[in-house]
Design an enzyme around this catalytic site. Sequence first.
Site, short mmCIF file in Angstrom:
data_model
loop_
_atom_site.label_atom_id
_atom_site.label_comp_id
_atom_site.label_asym_id
_atom_site.label_seq_id
_atom_site.Cartn_x
_atom_site.Cartn_y
_atom_site.Cartn_z
N PRO A 95 16.10 -31.26 23.60
CG PRO A 95 17.58 -32.46 25.10
CD PRO A 95 17.24 -31.15 24.15
CB CYS A 96 11.95 -29.14 25.09
SG CYS A 96 13.25 -29.11 26.34
#
Length: 195
Positions: A95-96
């Site tokens: 997700p980063c």
Amino acid sequence: MVLVVVLMVVAGVINHRKRQAAMQQSQVELLKTKNGSDAASSTLASLGAPAPDADLRGKTAPAFTLVDLAGKKVSLADFKGKPVVIDFWATYCAPCKLEMPWFEEFTAKYKDKGLVVLGVDQDDVVGKDAVAAAAKRIGVTYPILMPDKTISSTYKLGDYLPQTFFVDKNGTVVEEVIGGRPKDEIEADVKKIAE
């Protein structure tokens, strides 16, 4: 050979959908926590996230001085009077890596508002060169900072990434978010500090 490629693509799509569903469930749990649910608090704690009372919203962003990938010292105080996004991320965090190009885009889009994005790496075993290579692959040009021994406790971080702080021009944390979110929600938080 074509069958193997097709199977790999299908497996990747299924894996992506499972991760998205898990991320959405985490967001539901986070919302429940903000509303005072004990069940959500225990779920959040099991993920390694900070307790709800660790929320920094409405407080002055803790000061720090860290070193960027080029070895230059960067302080939060360097950006006094500017809206700042502090994004805690890691090279292993999917997700980063999804959000980081959006932060890059917002840096350009809100340049006239003075928006600054700072990425603070949270890798434990990956060196500076690997972090720099990951940032380059993602296409990030905003400052990537290497953590010190105190930044995690200062910002009351848990084990769940990304964790992002939206700091207004006065140095106040306006929003604190744990976990990945859709691009439009992130931009809405950017607008809270940039406009």
